[in-house]
Design a protein around this motif. Sequence first.
Motif, PDB file in Angstrom:
ATOM      1  N   GLU A   1      49.549  28.319  44.199  1.00  8.20           N
ATOM      2  CA  GLU A   1      48.117  28.450  43.984  1.00  8.20           C
ATOM      3  C   GLU A   1      47.551  29.732  44.587  1.00  8.20           C
ATOM      4  O   GLU A   1      46.422  30.116  44.295  1.00  8.20           O
ATOM      5  N   PHE A   2      48.341  30.408  45.423  1.00 10.06           N
ATOM      6  CA  PHE A   2      47.853  31.640  46.018  1.00 10.06           C
ATOM      7  C   PHE A   2      47.961  32.789  45.029  1.00 10.06           C
ATOM      8  O   PHE A   2      48.931  32.907  44.279  1.00 10.06           O
ATOM      9  N   ASN A   3      46.940  33.645  45.030  1.00 10.80           N
ATOM     10  CA  ASN A   3      46.985  34.897  44.271  1.00 10.80           C
ATOM     11  C   ASN A   3      46.477  36.010  45.166  1.00 10.80           C
ATOM     12  O   ASN A   3      46.237  35.801  46.363  1.00 10.80           O
ATOM     13  N   SER A   4      46.297  37.198  44.606  1.00 13.23           N
ATOM     14  CA  SER A   4      45.929  38.342  45.432  1.00 13.23           C
ATOM     15  C   SER A   4      44.551  38.192  46.068  1.00 13.23           C
ATOM     16  O   SER A   4      44.256  38.832  47.081  1.00 13.23           O
ATOM     17  N   ARG A   5      43.696  37.326  45.513  1.00 16.78           N
ATOM     18  CA  ARG A   5      42.336  37.185  46.028  1.00 16.78           C
ATOM     19  C   ARG A   5      42.220  36.125  47.120  1.00 16.78           C
ATOM     20  O   ARG A   5      41.294  36.183  47.927  1.00 16.78           O
ATOM     21  N   ASN A   6      43.100  35.155  47.123  1.00 20.94           N
ATOM     22  CA  ASN A   6      42.963  34.089  48.122  1.00 20.94           C
ATOM     23  C   ASN A   6      44.181  33.946  49.019  1.00 20.94           C
ATOM     24  O   ASN A   6      44.342  32.932  49.682  1.00 20.94           O
ATOM     25  N   CYS A   7      45.031  34.954  49.043  1.00 23.59           N
ATOM     26  CA  CYS A   7      46.212  34.905  49.903  1.00 23.59           C
ATOM     27  C   CYS A   7      45.768  34.987  51.359  1.00 23.59           C
ATOM     28  O   CYS A   7      44.918  35.824  51.717  1.00 23.59           O
ATOM     29  N   PRO A   8      46.259  34.127  52.251  1.00 28.04           N
ATOM     30  CA  PRO A   8      45.839  34.173  53.661  1.00 28.04           C
ATOM     31  C   PRO A   8      46.076  35.543  54.277  1.00 28.04           C
ATOM     32  O   PRO A   8      47.077  36.210  53.977  1.00 28.04           O
ATOM     33  N   LEU A   9      45.176  35.955  55.122  1.00 21.47           N
ATOM     34  CA  LEU A   9      45.278  37.278  55.736  1.00 21.47           C
ATOM     35  C   LEU A   9      46.546  37.418  56.557  1.00 21.47           C
ATOM     36  O   LEU A   9      47.166  38.488  56.583  1.00 21.47           O
ATOM     37  N   TRP A  10      46.980  36.359  57.228  1.00 26.07           N
ATOM     38  CA  TRP A  10      48.164  36.475  58.082  1.00 26.07           C
ATOM     39  C   TRP A  10      49.418  36.784  57.271  1.00 26.07           C
ATOM     40  O   TRP A  10      50.342  37.431  57.786  1.00 26.07           O
ATOM     41  N   THR A  11      49.478  36.342  56.016  1.00 30.84           N
ATOM     42  CA  THR A  11      50.643  36.682  55.190  1.00 30.84           C
ATOM     43  C   THR A  11      50.663  38.184  54.896  1.00 30.84           C
ATOM     44  O   THR A  11      51.730  38.813  54.904  1.00 30.84           O
ATOM     45  N   THR A  12      49.480  38.759  54.628  1.00 37.68           N
ATOM     46  CA  THR A  12      49.403  40.200  54.391  1.00 37.68           C
ATOM     47  C   THR A  12      49.832  40.974  55.631  1.00 37.68           C
ATOM     48  O   THR A  12      50.599  41.947  55.540  1.00 37.68           O
ATOM     49  N   GLN A  13      49.365  40.552  56.783  1.00 37.92           N
ATOM     50  CA  GLN A  13      49.727  41.231  58.024  1.00 37.92           C
ATOM     51  C   GLN A  13      51.209  41.083  58.340  1.00 37.92           C
ATOM     52  O   GLN A  13      51.852  42.016  58.829  1.00 37.92           O
ATOM     53  N   THR A  14      51.770  39.916  58.025  1.00 38.11           N
ATOM     54  CA  THR A  14      53.202  39.697  58.263  1.00 38.11           C
ATOM     55  C   THR A  14      54.040  40.588  57.360  1.00 38.11           C
ATOM     56  O   THR A  14      55.013  41.217  57.806  1.00 38.11           O
ATOM     57  N   LEU A  15      53.686  40.656  56.072  1.00 38.60           N
ATOM     58  CA  LEU A  15      54.425  41.512  55.140  1.00 38.60           C
ATOM     59  C   LEU A  15      54.342  42.972  55.566  1.00 38.60           C
ATOM     60  O   LEU A  15      55.330  43.715  55.450  1.00 38.60           O
ATOM     61  N   LEU A  16      53.194  43.393  56.063  1.00 38.25           N
ATOM     62  CA  LEU A  16      53.053  44.778  56.514  1.00 38.25           C
ATOM     63  C   LEU A  16      54.001  45.070  57.674  1.00 38.25           C
ATOM     64  O   LEU A  16      54.742  46.068  57.653  1.00 38.25           O
TER      65      LEU A  16
ATOM     66  N   GLY B   1      43.274  42.755  45.521  1.00 36.16           N
ATOM     67  CA  GLY B   1      42.559  41.493  45.424  1.00 36.16           C
ATOM     68  C   GLY B   1      41.791  41.153  46.685  1.00 36.16           C
ATOM     69  O   GLY B   1      40.642  40.681  46.628  1.00 36.16           O
ATOM     70  N   GLY B   2      42.414  41.389  47.850  1.00 35.70           N
ATOM     71  CA  GLY B   2      41.746  41.096  49.111  1.00 35.70           C
ATOM     72  C   GLY B   2      40.552  41.988  49.349  1.00 35.70           C
ATOM     73  O   GLY B   2      39.505  41.529  49.842  1.00 35.70           O
ATOM     74  N   ARG B   3      40.657  43.268  48.995  1.00 43.16           N
ATOM     75  CA  ARG B   3      39.537  44.190  49.142  1.00 43.16           C
ATOM     76  C   ARG B   3      38.363  43.766  48.256  1.00 43.16           C
ATOM     77  O   ARG B   3      37.194  43.766  48.680  1.00 43.16           O
ATOM     78  N   TYR B   4      38.664  43.334  47.019  1.00 43.24           N
ATOM     79  CA  TYR B   4      37.606  42.881  46.112  1.00 43.24           C
ATOM     80  C   TYR B   4      36.917  41.636  46.662  1.00 43.24           C
ATOM     81  O   TYR B   4      35.679  41.541  46.667  1.00 43.24           O
ATOM     82  N   GLU B   5      37.703  40.673  47.141  1.00 35.36           N
ATOM     83  CA  GLU B   5      37.138  39.442  47.689  1.00 35.36           C
ATOM     84  C   GLU B   5      36.301  39.746  48.938  1.00 35.36           C
ATOM     85  O   GLU B   5      35.228  39.145  49.138  1.00 35.36           O
ATOM     86  N   LEU B   6      36.760  40.662  49.757  1.00 35.63           N
ATOM     87  CA  LEU B   6      36.018  41.037  50.952  1.00 35.63           C
ATOM     88  C   LEU B   6      34.697  41.698  50.585  1.00 35.63           C
ATOM     89  O   LEU B   6      33.648  41.424  51.200  1.00 35.63           O
ATOM     90  N   GLN B   7      34.726  42.556  49.575  1.00 39.23           N
ATOM     91  CA  GLN B   7      33.503  43.232  49.155  1.00 39.23           C
ATOM     92  C   GLN B   7      32.481  42.237  48.609  1.00 39.23           C
ATOM     93  O   GLN B   7      31.277  42.327  48.904  1.00 39.23           O
ATOM     94  N   VAL B   8      32.948  41.262  47.834  1.00 38.92           N
ATOM     95  CA  VAL B   8      32.057  40.238  47.303  1.00 38.92           C
ATOM     96  C   VAL B   8      31.428  39.445  48.446  1.00 38.92           C
ATOM     97  O   VAL B   8      30.220  39.159  48.442  1.00 38.92           O
ATOM     98  N   ARG B   9      32.224  39.099  49.403  1.00 39.97           N
ATOM     99  CA  ARG B   9      31.734  38.311  50.542  1.00 39.97           C
ATOM    100  C   ARG B   9      30.673  39.074  51.312  1.00 39.97           C
ATOM    101  O   ARG B   9      29.635  38.512  51.704  1.00 39.97           O
TER     102      ARG B   9
END
Length: 815
Positions: free
Chosen positions: A391-406, A437-445
């Motif tokens: 169910e996760f996509n680029s817009r709702n992926c948890p931030l910690w997963t992005t930081q872990t992958l980095l 996706g995360g940047r777009y979701e952040l901008q909307v928020r």
Amino acid sequence: MHEVMTVPTTATQSTKKAVSVQERKYKCAYCSRAFSRSEHRSRHERSHTKERPFKCLKCRSTFVRRDLLLRHDRTVHAKDGGVPLHSEVKRRSTKNSVSAGPTKPSIAIEQATIEQLEGDGGMVDLETAAALMTELHHAAAAAIVDHEQEMLLQEKSRRSMSSNPESVFDPSVSYASGAIPVQNMSTWDPPTPSSTTGPEPPRSHYMSHSQSSQDSYVSWSSNSLQIPSSASSVMERSLSADPGHSTTVTPTSYASPHPLFTGPSSPANHSGSSASQTAPPPAPPSVDSDHERNMVLDNIRDIDVERAVLDKFRLPSRSGLNRYLAAYFNLFHHHLPFLHTGSFSPSTLAPPLLLAVLSIGALYTFEKEQAYTLHMSSKVLVNNFIARHHEFNSRNCPLWTTQTLLLNMVFASWSGDPKGLDWACSIRDLLANIVAGGRYELQVRMDQRGDEMPTREEWIFEEGSKRTYYAIYVFFGLLTLTYNHIPAIPCHEFDTLSLPCSETLWNLDGSDDQIWGEHLSNASMPTFKEAQTRLINGDIPQYSVFAARVIINALFLDVLGLKRNAEIVENVSDYREKLGVALETWHKALEYCTPETMIVSLTAPQKGHPLVFNSMAMYRCTMARLEVDIVSVQETLRYHIPEDVASAMTSASGLIPRSEAMTKVIQQCFECFQIPALMGIRWVARTSALNWSVEHPLCGFELMLILSLWLYRLEEEAETNPPTEEEEAMLTKVRNLFDDDSVELYGSRLSAAVAMVWGGMIDEVVVWGITKLLGESFKLHSHTLALSDDIGMTSSSSPSPSATPEAEDLDSEME
């Protein structure tokens, strides 16, 4: 009474003289000196005979004393593997009972070294201090690990392994011994999620994409690394440089807990406001009790549904966890500050992110096997988590997963293993999509909230998300610079996103919301597009030091786009001129960055936060790319074969032009080389790995390659095309950094001397494996440049870094 007191005093003095004469019965055969012990006489007589009986079996170096050989083996060959030499000093066995409590780990130091220090009255020179610091750091790390494993064995003897479920997380099993021998724990291959027939695990707080990856704001006690302080005042001196590019090292008013890592002052406050009193960074997070360590274990069990890690991985002890956390936040975090130290709670953090942080911390404590184990475990857990939750996509992926992958990509890309780089490339597009996706979701928020002030928790999450995306952008820029990878994130992706705030605001104590709100309201955070536009127009913007690092990355990619796609640019000269103005304005804007009151305790010759020093390295590379782009070397680096890289380096000599513009580029290369030359090559070689970011060996590789090839071309064309006045002046600057004997070692080839010195410096102490590849490539490149003069030099006869004049002087001073 006076006579009574005088008699015994005179007798005592006479007795001491007699004993002294009797003790010094071993006389030197070549002079009148006498010694109390025969081995001291033998050591002294070698100064007459020039005998060097202690030979290194791993290279051609020889030494007058065994302790010098042991130190050489630890500092020069420690990174090469193999069986290390051992001291003849016997360790005293401890027979303390269990009731006496645990003993502190001891550090074994050579007795001859102690005698030398006592003989010198405790005063040592710069190179000796650097050698002692590195020796003590390695010895302390090894002693702590040995102590932890000894305590663990004692604990295991008191309990049954089968009855304790935590025993499978014992740190005594190493990566090399096959601690994780399962299929999906291979070093670099992307793991295939294990198929499970069990019930779907319950949704935990790790799956919430709207929640910050760092949960609650907690103030942690200090658990910083302990570094020797025998040379704390070494950096309190000024580095002379050319007008307009002066770099000064100044002592700070903050009493750093690491005297060797005391950093320079923050940027000047040009806004006219009174800056707050300087303060240290927040204390690194820590695991404060065994209960918190057990919570970490429980978190790993909860997320490891496939049991891909649980049965094969052993969590380090509490002291080990704290050591790695301290190393990460004290030595790495300030170079890529996207995590929020204050809300980083190890006991509640997502385990994959925690393990990724620990893996990099283990690298900085020189525990490579433990680092790889932690890295692979983190990679498996995060990949299995993402694969489980479709169910996760680029817009709702948890931030910690992005930081872990980095962090996993950072570890793999600079590991020095081509398989690691291949794995990082395989998920690069995935991470780029998550950023979009995360940047777009952040901008909307943020747009939905409007001008309303966010809460403290909302701001930490939003600023942390923004910093994570910009950190990925900066990291991808380094991949492009080093390996010629196509930029995965376009510059316009961040046009409407504000730049990161200052490090002082990011690390501000959250106990007073009113003070935090005032700082946030007064913060200068222009958008990405606004900052770029002002630079192109020649206007100086004000932003944070992290923002300066982001913008120079964007300018580098703009220059690269101009060089690679000149045919599609309508007016190349105008666009090039605009980039030149933007780069010049960016350099001026460094003095106007948001003033930082948080003093980072890392040594760097650049004024301000370490990010300023890192940005300057990228700036010099960007200026060089305006004139020359050595694509062949960049692409050869992808495969991590030193011989191939060195061959491509030497073959690129025809790509270096001789022009007025190129001479300006050589000025940037000279400044890069001048910094370690004035600070001390040996000092930088043994301390920069812990103090400087990976940008410096990566950018320095390109700049020193250009400098060596430019010098080589001047040497080859000295008769047919003599150097111009500007070229001769630059050549003199470089030559003045060497003495005549140093250059003569390389057949009077200044180009070969520069390449060999730089190669020996960057792989002296290895944290990131890529630096070893770069150092070995430079050494081979140096040999090829020297051979071109037909002087009969071969790779085996060329002096190793340990046999350079500086090293010889160090040995002679210690005799």
